[in-house]
Write a protein that holds these residues in place. Sequence first.
Motif, PDB file in Angstrom:
ATOM      1  N   VAL A  26      39.340 -54.825  -0.264  1.00 17.73           N
ATOM      2  CA  VAL A  26      38.556 -55.113   0.593  1.00 17.73           C
ATOM      3  C   VAL A  26      38.209 -54.928   1.737  1.00 17.73           C
ATOM      4  O   VAL A  26      37.486 -54.921   2.025  1.00 17.73           O
ATOM      5  N   HIS A  27      39.220 -54.733   2.435  1.00 17.56           N
ATOM      6  CA  HIS A  27      39.137 -54.455   3.992  1.00 17.56           C
ATOM      7  C   HIS A  27      39.018 -52.142   3.837  1.00 17.56           C
ATOM      8  O   HIS A  27      37.534 -52.859   4.425  1.00 17.56           O
ATOM      9  N   ARG A  28      39.006 -51.541   3.060  1.00 17.91           N
ATOM     10  CA  ARG A  28      38.632 -50.373   3.185  1.00 17.91           C
ATOM     11  C   ARG A  28      36.426 -50.154   2.667  1.00 17.91           C
ATOM     12  O   ARG A  28      35.595 -49.554   3.221  1.00 17.91           O
ATOM     13  N   LEU A  29      36.527 -50.821   1.512  1.00 17.41           N
ATOM     14  CA  LEU A  29      35.663 -50.813   1.291  1.00 17.41           C
ATOM     15  C   LEU A  29      34.334 -51.698   1.314  1.00 17.41           C
ATOM     16  O   LEU A  29      33.274 -52.361   0.775  1.00 17.41           O
ATOM     17  N   GLY A  30      34.984 -53.370   1.241  1.00 20.97           N
ATOM     18  CA  GLY A  30      33.891 -54.565   1.627  1.00 20.97           C
ATOM     19  C   GLY A  30      34.202 -55.568   0.345  1.00 20.97           C
ATOM     20  O   GLY A  30      33.137 -56.253   0.182  1.00 20.97           O
ATOM     21  N   ILE A  31      34.343 -55.245  -0.423  1.00 17.79           N
ATOM     22  CA  ILE A  31      34.983 -55.557  -2.059  1.00 17.79           C
ATOM     23  C   ILE A  31      36.071 -55.467  -2.591  1.00 17.79           C
ATOM     24  O   ILE A  31      36.177 -54.090  -2.409  1.00 17.79           O
ATOM     25  N   GLY A  32      36.088 -56.019  -4.188  1.00 16.25           N
ATOM     26  CA  GLY A  32      37.266 -56.365  -4.650  1.00 16.25           C
ATOM     27  C   GLY A  32      37.705 -56.706  -5.370  1.00 16.25           C
ATOM     28  O   GLY A  32      36.809 -57.851  -5.246  1.00 16.25           O
ATOM     29  N   LEU A  33      37.836 -56.332  -6.436  1.00 18.35           N
ATOM     30  CA  LEU A  33      37.966 -57.457  -7.397  1.00 18.35           C
ATOM     31  C   LEU A  33      39.345 -58.043  -8.783  1.00 18.35           C
ATOM     32  O   LEU A  33      40.027 -57.540  -7.867  1.00 18.35           O
TER      33      LEU A  33
END
Length: 71
Positions: A26-33
């Motif tokens: 989330v921090h690096r890519l702006g999204i997380g599953l």
Amino acid sequence: MEFVVFILQSIFNHPESDAVRIMLNVHRLGIGLAGVYTYEVAEMKVEKVTNLAQANEFPLLCTMEEDASEA
């Protein structure tokens, strides 16, 4: 960052190591599953996250989307 880990552990039942890995996405890519759930369960979890984020004044966005492989 700690709040996201807390959310992933308390609402999505991830162990700390998985929660940290997802938080870093989330921090690096702006999204997380956070997980794959039925519509009703996902809707409930999104609402819980949104309410907790607002109550704690964190600008955390939690959304749900249809699994592309299931469509």
